[in-house]
Each structure stands twice: as C-alpha cells, then as structure tokens.
Design a protein around this motif. Structure first.
Motif, mmCIF file in Angstrom:
data_model
loop_
_atom_site.group_PDB
_atom_site.id
_atom_site.type_symbol
_atom_site.label_atom_id
_atom_site.label_comp_id
_atom_site.label_asym_id
_atom_site.label_seq_id
_atom_site.Cartn_x
_atom_site.Cartn_y
_atom_site.Cartn_z
ATOM 1 N N LYS A 30 -10.109 -15.840 20.166
ATOM 2 C CA LYS A 30 -9.111 -17.181 20.076
ATOM 3 C C LYS A 30 -9.351 -19.023 20.076
ATOM 4 O O LYS A 30 -9.122 -19.465 20.252
ATOM 5 C CB LYS A 30 -7.247 -16.539 21.141
ATOM 6 C CG LYS A 30 -6.379 -16.007 19.892
ATOM 7 C CD LYS A 30 -5.191 -15.516 21.324
ATOM 8 C CE LYS A 30 -4.335 -14.571 21.131
ATOM 9 N NZ LYS A 30 -3.924 -13.219 22.240
ATOM 10 N N GLN A 33 -11.454 -19.036 17.325
ATOM 11 C CA GLN A 33 -10.650 -19.854 16.758
ATOM 12 C C GLN A 33 -9.831 -21.459 16.814
ATOM 13 O O GLN A 33 -10.047 -21.910 16.505
ATOM 14 C CB GLN A 33 -9.395 -19.098 15.617
ATOM 15 C CG GLN A 33 -10.923 -17.561 15.584
ATOM 16 C CD GLN A 33 -9.073 -16.986 15.323
ATOM 17 O OE1 GLN A 33 -7.843 -15.965 15.266
ATOM 18 N NE2 GLN A 33 -8.860 -16.697 13.822
ATOM 19 N N GLN A 34 -9.730 -21.483 18.551
ATOM 20 C CA GLN A 34 -8.842 -22.570 18.068
ATOM 21 C C GLN A 34 -9.806 -23.886 18.568
ATOM 22 O O GLN A 34 -9.331 -24.862 17.826
ATOM 23 C CB GLN A 34 -8.019 -22.426 19.394
ATOM 24 C CG GLN A 34 -6.869 -21.523 19.455
ATOM 25 C CD GLN A 34 -6.699 -21.431 21.242
ATOM 26 O OE1 GLN A 34 -6.827 -21.588 22.086
ATOM 27 N NE2 GLN A 34 -5.259 -20.563 21.280
ATOM 28 N N TYR A 35 -11.310 -23.803 18.512
ATOM 29 C CA TYR A 35 -11.645 -24.611 19.085
ATOM 30 C C TYR A 35 -12.374 -24.930 17.365
ATOM 31 O O TYR A 35 -12.558 -26.331 16.790
ATOM 32 C CB TYR A 35 -13.325 -24.525 19.245
ATOM 33 C CG TYR A 35 -14.244 -25.217 19.756
ATOM 34 C CD1 TYR A 35 -14.683 -25.780 20.105
ATOM 35 C CD2 TYR A 35 -14.907 -25.154 18.062
ATOM 36 C CE1 TYR A 35 -15.488 -27.066 20.749
ATOM 37 C CE2 TYR A 35 -16.229 -26.434 18.677
ATOM 38 C CZ TYR A 35 -16.283 -27.201 19.999
ATOM 39 O OH TYR A 35 -17.069 -27.869 19.641
ATOM 40 N N LEU A 36 -12.406 -24.356 16.298
ATOM 41 C CA LEU A 36 -12.813 -24.354 15.016
ATOM 42 C C LEU A 36 -11.766 -24.642 14.602
ATOM 43 O O LEU A 36 -12.298 -25.683 14.079
ATOM 44 C CB LEU A 36 -12.857 -23.214 14.177
ATOM 45 C CG LEU A 36 -14.249 -22.238 14.896
ATOM 46 C CD1 LEU A 36 -14.076 -20.633 14.368
ATOM 47 C CD2 LEU A 36 -15.993 -22.654 14.156
ATOM 48 N N LYS A 37 -10.476 -24.554 14.761
ATOM 49 C CA LYS A 37 -9.617 -24.952 14.073
ATOM 50 C C LYS A 37 -9.817 -26.581 14.437
ATOM 51 O O LYS A 37 -9.404 -27.604 13.655
ATOM 52 C CB LYS A 37 -8.077 -24.465 14.201
ATOM 53 C CG LYS A 37 -6.831 -25.003 13.767
ATOM 54 C CD LYS A 37 -5.263 -24.174 13.800
ATOM 55 C CE LYS A 37 -4.532 -24.491 13.225
ATOM 56 N NZ LYS A 37 -3.581 -23.817 13.930
ATOM 57 N N HIS A 38 -9.126 -27.153 16.466
ATOM 58 C CA HIS A 38 -9.584 -28.351 16.559
ATOM 59 C C HIS A 38 -10.224 -29.586 15.689
ATOM 60 O O HIS A 38 -10.344 -30.269 16.068
ATOM 61 C CB HIS A 38 -9.607 -28.229 18.089
ATOM 62 C CG HIS A 38 -9.549 -29.443 18.969
ATOM 63 N ND1 HIS A 38 -8.581 -29.695 18.581
ATOM 64 C CD2 HIS A 38 -10.387 -30.290 19.452
ATOM 65 C CE1 HIS A 38 -9.231 -31.521 19.381
ATOM 66 N NE2 HIS A 38 -10.154 -31.473 19.835
ATOM 67 N N LYS A 40 -11.881 -28.452 13.411
ATOM 68 C CA LYS A 40 -12.172 -29.468 11.139
ATOM 69 C C LYS A 40 -12.743 -28.400 10.918
ATOM 70 O O LYS A 40 -13.250 -29.428 9.798
ATOM 71 C CB LYS A 40 -11.177 -30.113 10.921
ATOM 72 C CG LYS A 40 -10.163 -30.384 11.619
ATOM 73 C CD LYS A 40 -9.492 -32.231 10.750
ATOM 74 C CE LYS A 40 -8.184 -32.941 11.409
ATOM 75 N NZ LYS A 40 -7.939 -33.035 12.434
ATOM 76 N N ASP A 42 -14.665 -25.752 8.699
ATOM 77 C CA ASP A 42 -14.407 -24.869 7.239
ATOM 78 C C ASP A 42 -15.325 -23.576 7.845
ATOM 79 O O ASP A 42 -16.935 -23.255 8.184
ATOM 80 C CB ASP A 42 -15.006 -25.854 6.221
ATOM 81 C CG ASP A 42 -14.318 -24.218 4.818
ATOM 82 O OD1 ASP A 42 -13.471 -23.756 4.839
ATOM 83 O OD2 ASP A 42 -15.744 -24.442 4.045
#
Length: 309
Positions: A30, A33-38, A40, A42
């Motif tokens: 989790k 994933q949060q870091y990757l989303k934050h 942005k 791909d």
C-alpha cells in the motif's frame, strides 16, 4: 499500433515478492502504491506466485516493451530478476535498468551502494535514477546449468549455510548467525582444486567466494578492494580455517579484514574453475542454492544498469 509502442520509456514494471517483508507485505505494498500515485509514476506490476516466477515476469515485461524494472523484495527476488534479464534475448541487457525496493531479511546487495532498507527512501533513490552499469557473474555447474548472479556466489561452507538457512529463516536476521554456528560445528572441509590464469591451487578449503559486490551472509565482507564494474571476479579462498579461527576473527568477517588472515588468499580474475573433491559440496549464488559439485565462473562485463544512491 502494437502494445510495445504504447509503453512509455519512463514506465516502470514492478515485480513484487509477496512472501517477503516479514508478514507485513500488504501494508508495505500500500505504501509503495501511494508513493507511485503521489509522484504520478506510470507503472504496471505483478506479484510472484511461485519460486523463481520473477524470471518469467521480467521476460514478459521486456517482451512488452518495458525497460525499467523495480524489484520489490530481498536478495533472492533481485537475483531471479537479474537471472531472467540475462537469459532473455529481446534486447541488450545494458539497455535495461533495475531499481530495488528492499523488503525482507537478507538485503546484502543494497549495502554495497548505501541504499537504505526503507521503502520511501529507496523509492526516492530510484526516481533520481543515478545508475551504474554493473558486471554480472555467471556460474556453470557440471551438468551445464547456468546461473547469473549480481552479488556474491560461493562453494563450501557458505553454500552449506544457505542450505541450512531454509529451515532457519523463520528466526529472521539472527538466522544467519544460527546457520553459521551450525555450519561451523558440522560442515566437513574438502580439498578444492582451483584453476585460473594458468594457476592451479589444491588446498583443504572451508569455502571459495566469488564476488561482484561487497557484502554477503547478512553483512559479512569476504572479498577485498571490490569494484562492481571493473570486469573482474573477486576471489577469496578461505583455506583450513577452524571453528576457533572464525570465532576469534568474528569482527573481521564484518569489517572485511578477514582477507588479511594467513589462511585466506584473495585474487582477481575473469574466469575460474573450482572442483571440490566432495561432489556434494553446496553452491550458492546471491544466497540462493544452485546445486552441488564443480563449477566454472565467468564475468559478464558492464551487463545491467542498476540504480544506486
């Protein structure tokens, strides 16, 4: 338009070993994933479902057009990712880049490059993309099986320990020490015939280490003056070291000074053959058991880009 065209060269393929992380994997995933989303970023991802699954996953990702891979797990996960990259024939291995998010107990490879055993800090390092084109070693066993390794391989006592570790892993970081003590009490040395650069050494041998990077066995340093991109294997022959020799020199195993012991010899070479008298002598590569008996080892120069601190 093929699927390959769609993949942006800045895309990442994340291979995660869901059995690593000491039972906290879902929480750690989790956070990743949060870091990757934050940021942005791909990315696509896959979880390993069985032993050595990383080999298939990385090859499929390369076939689809990914050139940036993130290994999420311990040394074993990274070892299998590297092995898969070296076996594939879609692209030159030097066109591929690996970043590591360390989870689990064993992370020895990251120590050479001062990558912290911390999710967010290791991810920050990945996206700075400071790389080294690192050498890779390749072992060939008597039955012609190839195993690529990115850190340290060995025959003898350390292979015996890796075999023992399978039953002791549940004890976490201390498992290395427990396996090491067990090995000292029960491992029987064998005569090794070691051949390289027109030299032939025959000696009663505790173990022979073949290094690309510095650390193995939970932070021990068995090799000397290591440069992971100098095109040379770092060889350490630990001869007739006894239980007491190792106990008295325990700090030297961690500081690297063990290489100065009178029963230890170090060499650098591009290719080496090691033939133990006892054909049941265990062989390990990056902490993974790869077989028993005789091997040849060679260097593959400047093979893969690794992201380092």
């Amino acid at each position: 338009m093929s699927h390959i065209d769609k993949i942006n060269t800045n895309s990442w393929f994340v291979i995660a070993n869901s059995t690593s992380g000491n039972g906290d994997f879902s929480k750690q995933w989790k956070e990743i994933q949060q870091y990757l989303k934050h940021k942005k970023i791909d990315y696509s991802f896959a979880f390993t479902k069985f032993s050595k699954h990383e080999v298939d996953l990385v090859q499929n990702a390369i076939k689809k057009g990914f050139r940036n891979i993130i290994s999420v797990g311990g040394d074993g996960t990274l070892h299998n990712v590297v092995h898969g990259i070296m076996l594939q024939r879609y692209v030159k291995t030097s066109e591929l880049t690996i970043g590591v998010i360390p989870l689990g107990t064993g992370n020895d490879w990251i120590k050479t490059y001062n990558i912290p055993n911390h999710i967010e800090k290791s991810m920050e390092i990945i996206f700075r993309k400071n790389t080294i084109l690192q050498d890779i070693g390749v072992l060939k066993t008597a039955d012609n099986n190839l195993t690529y390794f990115n850190n340290v391989a060995g025959l003898g006592y350390d292979g015996y320990i890796v075999n023992k570790l399978k039953t002791l892993k549940k004890f976490g970081a201390i498992s290395y020490l427990l396996a090491g003590i067990y090995g000292l009490l029960f491992y029987k040395k064998s005569i090794f015939k070691i051949i390289f650069d027109n030299k032939v050494i025959e000696t009663n041998c505790l173990m022979t280490i073949i290094g690309i990077c510095k650390f193995s066995g939970g932070g021990m340093q068995f090799t000397e003056n290591v440069k992971p991109n100098d095109g040379l294997l770092d060889i350490t022959v630990a001869k007739n070291l006894t239980f007491l020799d190792l106990v008295f020199n325990l700090p030297k195993l961690y500081s690297g000074k063990i290489t100065h012991h009178k029963k230890v010899a170090t060499y650098k070479t591009k290719k080496i053959a090691i033939i133990p008298q006892n054909s049941k002598t265990f062989i390990q590569a990056d902490g993974e058991l790869v077989g028993t008996g005789a091997i040849t080892a060679e260097i593959v120069e400047k093979a893969i880009n690794f992201i380092i601190n």
